[in-house]
Design an enzyme around this catalytic site. Structure first.
Site, PDB file in Angstrom:
ATOM      1  N   ASP A  36     -18.828  87.317  51.361  1.00 17.55           N
ATOM      2  CA  ASP A  36     -18.690  86.526  52.706  1.00 17.55           C
ATOM      3  C   ASP A  36     -17.676  86.927  53.378  1.00 17.55           C
ATOM      4  O   ASP A  36     -16.467  87.690  53.070  1.00 17.55           O
ATOM      5  CB  ASP A  36     -18.394  84.984  52.167  1.00 17.55           C
ATOM      6  N   ASP A  61     -17.813  92.016  55.682  1.00 13.63           N
ATOM      7  CA  ASP A  61     -18.707  91.481  56.730  1.00 13.63           C
ATOM      8  C   ASP A  61     -19.808  92.560  56.704  1.00 13.63           C
ATOM      9  O   ASP A  61     -19.922  93.528  56.621  1.00 13.63           O
ATOM     10  CB  ASP A  61     -18.108  91.905  58.173  1.00 13.63           C
ATOM     11  N   TYR A 148     -30.266  83.769  67.447  1.00 17.23           N
ATOM     12  CA  TYR A 148     -30.362  83.506  66.095  1.00 17.23           C
ATOM     13  C   TYR A 148     -31.842  83.758  66.051  1.00 17.23           C
ATOM     14  O   TYR A 148     -32.187  84.496  64.878  1.00 17.23           O
ATOM     15  CB  TYR A 148     -30.136  82.059  65.833  1.00 17.23           C
ATOM     16  N   THR A 178     -32.338  72.302  56.051  1.00 18.47           N
ATOM     17  CA  THR A 178     -31.998  72.038  54.779  1.00 18.47           C
ATOM     18  C   THR A 178     -30.417  71.389  54.880  1.00 18.47           C
ATOM     19  O   THR A 178     -29.624  71.682  55.567  1.00 18.47           O
ATOM     20  CB  THR A 178     -31.820  73.124  53.844  1.00 18.47           C
ATOM     21  N   ARG A 189     -24.410  70.445  62.782  1.00 21.95           N
ATOM     22  CA  ARG A 189     -26.227  70.065  62.486  1.00 21.95           C
ATOM     23  C   ARG A 189     -26.299  68.869  62.403  1.00 21.95           C
ATOM     24  O   ARG A 189     -25.132  67.875  62.145  1.00 21.95           O
ATOM     25  CB  ARG A 189     -26.456  70.862  61.253  1.00 21.95           C
TER      26      ARG A 189
HETATM   27  P1  NAD Z   1     -23.857  78.695  56.563  1.00 25.46           P
HETATM   28  O1  NAD Z   1     -23.131  78.858  57.994  1.00 25.46           O
HETATM   29  O2  NAD Z   1     -22.813  77.474  55.816  1.00 25.46           O
HETATM   30  O3  NAD Z   1     -23.531  79.797  55.789  1.00 25.46           O
HETATM   31  C1  NAD Z   1     -23.599  81.105  56.233  1.00 25.46           C
HETATM   32  C2  NAD Z   1     -22.703  82.135  55.383  1.00 25.46           C
HETATM   33  O4  NAD Z   1     -22.518  83.542  55.972  1.00 25.46           O
HETATM   34  C3  NAD Z   1     -21.169  81.550  55.758  1.00 25.46           C
HETATM   35  O5  NAD Z   1     -20.317  81.467  54.421  1.00 25.46           O
HETATM   36  C4  NAD Z   1     -20.476  82.527  56.583  1.00 25.46           C
HETATM   37  O6  NAD Z   1     -19.076  82.737  56.411  1.00 25.46           O
HETATM   38  C5  NAD Z   1     -21.185  83.946  56.134  1.00 25.46           C
HETATM   39  N1  NAD Z   1     -21.364  85.017  57.106  1.00 25.46           N
HETATM   40  C6  NAD Z   1     -21.630  84.995  58.413  1.00 25.46           C
HETATM   41  N2  NAD Z   1     -21.788  85.954  59.121  1.00 25.46           N
HETATM   42  C7  NAD Z   1     -21.453  86.813  57.942  1.00 25.46           C
HETATM   43  C8  NAD Z   1     -21.238  88.406  58.129  1.00 25.46           C
HETATM   44  N3  NAD Z   1     -21.257  89.072  59.163  1.00 25.46           N
HETATM   45  N4  NAD Z   1     -20.691  88.721  57.022  1.00 25.46           N
HETATM   46  C9  NAD Z   1     -20.526  88.148  55.889  1.00 25.46           C
HETATM   47  N5  NAD Z   1     -20.825  86.740  55.532  1.00 25.46           N
HETATM   48  C10 NAD Z   1     -21.172  86.194  56.769  1.00 25.46           C
HETATM   49  O7  NAD Z   1     -25.257  78.321  56.642  1.00 25.46           O
HETATM   50  P2  NAD Z   1     -26.190  78.069  55.482  1.00 25.46           P
HETATM   51  O8  NAD Z   1     -26.967  76.743  55.936  1.00 25.46           O
HETATM   52  O9  NAD Z   1     -25.799  78.093  54.198  1.00 25.46           O
HETATM   53  O10 NAD Z   1     -27.448  79.098  55.898  1.00 25.46           O
HETATM   54  C11 NAD Z   1     -27.472  80.232  54.848  1.00 25.46           C
HETATM   55  C12 NAD Z   1     -28.728  81.015  55.312  1.00 25.46           C
HETATM   56  O11 NAD Z   1     -29.869  80.177  55.375  1.00 25.46           O
HETATM   57  C13 NAD Z   1     -28.480  81.653  56.540  1.00 25.46           C
HETATM   58  O12 NAD Z   1     -28.907  82.952  56.864  1.00 25.46           O
HETATM   59  C14 NAD Z   1     -29.451  80.675  57.497  1.00 25.46           C
HETATM   60  O13 NAD Z   1     -29.936  81.371  58.706  1.00 25.46           O
HETATM   61  C15 NAD Z   1     -30.418  80.441  56.659  1.00 25.46           C
HETATM   62  N6  NAD Z   1     -31.131  79.116  56.977  1.00 25.46           N
HETATM   63  C16 NAD Z   1     -30.564  77.987  56.762  1.00 25.46           C
HETATM   64  C17 NAD Z   1     -31.202  76.502  57.124  1.00 25.46           C
HETATM   65  C18 NAD Z   1     -30.385  75.363  56.964  1.00 25.46           C
HETATM   66  O14 NAD Z   1     -31.087  74.309  57.257  1.00 25.46           O
HETATM   67  N7  NAD Z   1     -29.526  75.269  56.480  1.00 25.46           N
HETATM   68  C19 NAD Z   1     -32.640  76.909  57.851  1.00 25.46           C
HETATM   69  C20 NAD Z   1     -33.044  78.316  58.035  1.00 25.46           C
HETATM   70  C21 NAD Z   1     -32.182  79.256  57.664  1.00 25.46           C
HETATM   71  N1  UDP Z   2     -28.965  66.527  67.072  1.00 22.74           N
HETATM   72  C1  UDP Z   2     -28.725  65.389  67.487  1.00 22.74           C
HETATM   73  N2  UDP Z   2     -27.359  64.926  67.280  1.00 22.74           N
HETATM   74  C2  UDP Z   2     -26.509  65.640  66.859  1.00 22.74           C
HETATM   75  C3  UDP Z   2     -26.989  67.045  66.370  1.00 22.74           C
HETATM   76  C4  UDP Z   2     -28.393  67.333  66.598  1.00 22.74           C
HETATM   77  O1  UDP Z   2     -29.409  64.585  67.888  1.00 22.74           O
HETATM   78  O2  UDP Z   2     -25.339  65.271  66.748  1.00 22.74           O
HETATM   79  C5  UDP Z   2     -30.703  67.098  67.226  1.00 22.74           C
HETATM   80  C6  UDP Z   2     -30.719  68.336  67.778  1.00 22.74           C
HETATM   81  O3  UDP Z   2     -30.764  68.160  69.284  1.00 22.74           O
HETATM   82  C7  UDP Z   2     -32.036  68.722  67.154  1.00 22.74           C
HETATM   83  C8  UDP Z   2     -32.075  68.222  65.898  1.00 22.74           C
HETATM   84  O4  UDP Z   2     -30.934  67.011  65.831  1.00 22.74           O
HETATM   85  O5  UDP Z   2     -33.182  68.204  68.061  1.00 22.74           O
HETATM   86  C9  UDP Z   2     -31.690  69.022  64.691  1.00 22.74           C
HETATM   87  O6  UDP Z   2     -30.584  69.822  64.996  1.00 22.74           O
HETATM   88  P1  UDP Z   2     -29.802  70.944  63.971  1.00 22.74           P
HETATM   89  O7  UDP Z   2     -28.681  71.454  64.770  1.00 22.74           O
HETATM   90  O8  UDP Z   2     -29.516  70.275  62.775  1.00 22.74           O
HETATM   91  O9  UDP Z   2     -30.942  71.889  63.593  1.00 22.74           O
HETATM   92  P2  UDP Z   2     -31.951  72.777  64.373  1.00 22.74           P
HETATM   93  O10 UDP Z   2     -31.946  72.051  65.778  1.00 22.74           O
HETATM   94  O11 UDP Z   2     -31.477  74.285  64.360  1.00 22.74           O
HETATM   95  O12 UDP Z   2     -33.195  72.609  63.647  1.00 22.74           O
END
Ligand code: NAD
Ligand code: UDP
Length: 314
Positions: A36, A61, A148, A178, A189
Site C-alpha cells: 500500500d 506505489d 476512475y 460495498t 462515500r
Molecule cells: P480504499 O480507498 O479504502 O482502498 C484503496 C487502497 O489502495 C488504499 O489503501 C490506498 O492507500 C491504496 N492505493 C491507492 N493508490 C495506490 C497506489 N498507487 N499504490 C499502492 N496503493 C495504492 O478503497 P476500497 O473501497 O477498499 O476499494 C478497494 C478496491 O475495490 C479499489 O480498487 C476499488 O476501485 C474497488 N472497488 C470498491 C468498491 C466499494 O464500494 N468499496 C466498489 C467497486 C470497486
Molecule cells: N451521496 C449522497 N450524500 C453523500 C454522499 C453521497 O447523497 O453525502 C450520493 C451520491 O451522490 C450517489 C450515492 O450517494 O448518488 C452513492 O455515492 P457514493 O460516493 O457512495 O458511491 P458511487 O456514487 O461511487 O456509487
C-alpha cells in the site's frame, strides 16, 4: 482448513476492503504481503496483523514496478471514493493502468493467479437495468468520474489481453457499492457520510433529490466472493458482478440510518454531482452459477447496525 499455505500479495491491502481481505487470507492460513502507498489506506486497519509472522506490510506505489515471489495477487490498489479519486485524476488513471501492467507483469513472471477489483462504474450511468456483465456501459469518457471509470475499463482490457496474449491466469470481478467497518470517516462515500453525520448530530447530506439508487453490499459478502473467485478453476475469468441486488434510494438509506442511530439530525439536499449515476443494481446470476451458489447473506439493516457500532467505537 488450508491444504497448502500460499504466498498472496494484496495491493491496496491497508484500505477498507483490502484490510478485510488480508484478515481473511491469514485466517485461512496463508502468507500475506500487504502492499500500500497509504493514499487512502490506514495503518490502523492492519495494525493488529503486524505481529503475525505470516503478514508483511510493504509501503510501495503500484505505478512503479515491484518484484516478489507469490502464488496469487489480489489487485485492489486504487482510491475508490469520488472525492479521493478526483483529487489527482491523472494519478488515479496511472494507478489503474500502470498498476495493472506492473501487477500483470508480476503475475506473468510468477505464473501467479491475479484478480482485478473492477467496479460497477464500468457501466457508468446505465441504460440496462439491472446490469448484466454483457452490457458495455454508458460512461462519459471526459467527465469527472472518467479517471476512475475509464482507468478501470482499461485495466479490464489489459487483464483480458494478458490472458489472450500471454496466458496469464486472470480473474475480474465488478464490485458494486460495498460498505462496512474500516471505511474512513472522511471517505466521502454515502454510507460512511450518513452514519458519521447521524452519530455527530450533523445534517445528513443527500445529493440531488435522493431518488437515485444504489445496491449496497456488506463487506463480508464481498470477501467471500473474492476468495471463491480467486480459487475458481481457470476457465472462470469473468468479469463477474459481485454485489447485493437489493436496491435502495438515498432517501431510503438516510431514513434507515436516522432510525438505527436514533439521531435528531435533519436531512438536507445538496446539488447532485455531475454524471452521478441514477440507478445501479447487479444481476448476480453469473456469480451464483460460477461461485458455488454464492449470494449475499447480510441485509442492509444488519450491515448498517455493524457499521454504526464500528463508527460509534472509533
Ligand atoms: P480504499 O480507498 O479504502 O482502498 C484503496 C487502497 O489502495 C488504499 O489503501 C490506498 O492507500 C491504496 N492505493 C491507492 N493508490 C495506490 C497506489 N498507487 N499504490 C499502492 N496503493 C495504492 O478503497 P476500497 O473501497 O477498499 O476499494 C478497494 C478496491 O475495490 C479499489 O480498487 C476499488 O476501485 C474497488 N472497488 C470498491 C468498491 C466499494 O464500494 N468499496 C466498489 C467497486 C470497486
Ligand atoms: N451521496 C449522497 N450524500 C453523500 C454522499 C453521497 O447523497 O453525502 C450520493 C451520491 O451522490 C450517489 C450515492 O450517494 O448518488 C452513492 O455515492 P457514493 O460516493 O457512495 O458511491 P458511487 O456514487 O461511487 O456509487
Amino acid at each position: 482448513m488450508v491444504i497448502q499455505r500460499k504466498k498472496i500479495l494484496v495491493t491496496g491491502g491497508a484500505g477498507f476492503i483490502g484490510s478485510h481481505l488480508c484478515e481473511r487470507l491469514l485466517d485461512d492460513g496463508h502468507e500475506v504481503y500487504c502492499l500500500d502507498n497509504f493514499f487512502t489506506g490506514n495503518k490502523d486497519n492492519i495494525i493488529h496483523l503486524l505481529d503475525n509472522p505470516y503478514f508483511e506490510l510493504i509501503r510501495h506505489d503500484i505505478t512503479m514496478p515491484f518484484f516478489i515471489e507469490v502464488d496469487q495477487i489480489y489487485n485492489l490498489a486504487c482510491p475508490a471514493s469520488p472525492i479521493h479519486y478526483q483529487q489527482n485524476p491523472i494519478k488515479t488513471i496511472k494507478t489503474s493502468v500502470m498498476g495493472a501492467i506492473n501487477m500483470l507483469g508480476l503475475a506473468k513472471r510468477n505464473y501467479a493467479k491475479i484478480l482485478q477489483a473492477s467496479t460497477s462504474e464500468v457501466y457508468g450511468d446505465p441504460f440496462i437495468h439491472p446490469q448484466t456483465e454483457d452490457y458495455w456501459g454508458n460512461v462519459n469518457p471526459i467527465g469527472p468520474r472518467s479517471c476512475y471509470d475509464e482507468g478501470k475499463r482499461c485495466a479490464e482490457s489489459l487483464f483480458v489481453n494478458y490472458y489472450q496474449q500471454n496466458g496469464v491466469d486472470i480473474k475480474i470481478i465488478r464490485i458494486f457499492n460495498t460498505y462496512g467497518p474500516k471505511m474512513q470517516p472522511n471517505d466521502g462515500r454515502v454510507i460512511s457520510n450518513f452514519v458519521c453525520q447521524a452519530l455527530n448530530g450533523e445534517d445528513i447530506t443527500i445529493y440531488g433529490d435522493g431518488r437515485q439508487t444504489r445496491s449496497f453490499q456488506y463487506v463480508d459478502d464481498l470477501i467471500e466472493a473474492m476468495v471463491r473467485m480467486m480459487n475458481s478453476d481457470n476457465t472462470i475469468q469473468g468479469p463477474i458482478n459481485i454485489g447485493n441486488p437489493i436496491e435502495f434510494s438515498m432517501l431510503e438509506l438516510a431514513e434507515k440510518v436516522i432510525k438505527q442511530t436514533n439521531t435528531k439530525s435533519k436531512i438536507i439536499f445538496l446539488p447532485k454531482p455531475e454524471d452521478d449515476p441514477s440507478q445501479r443494481q447487479p444481476d448476480i446470476a453469473l456469480a451464483q452459477k460460477h461461485l458455488d451458489n454464492w449470494k449475499p447473506k447480510v441485509s442492509l439493516d444488519e450491515g448498517l447496525a455493524k457499521t454504526i457500532a464500528y463508527f460509534k467505537n472509533r
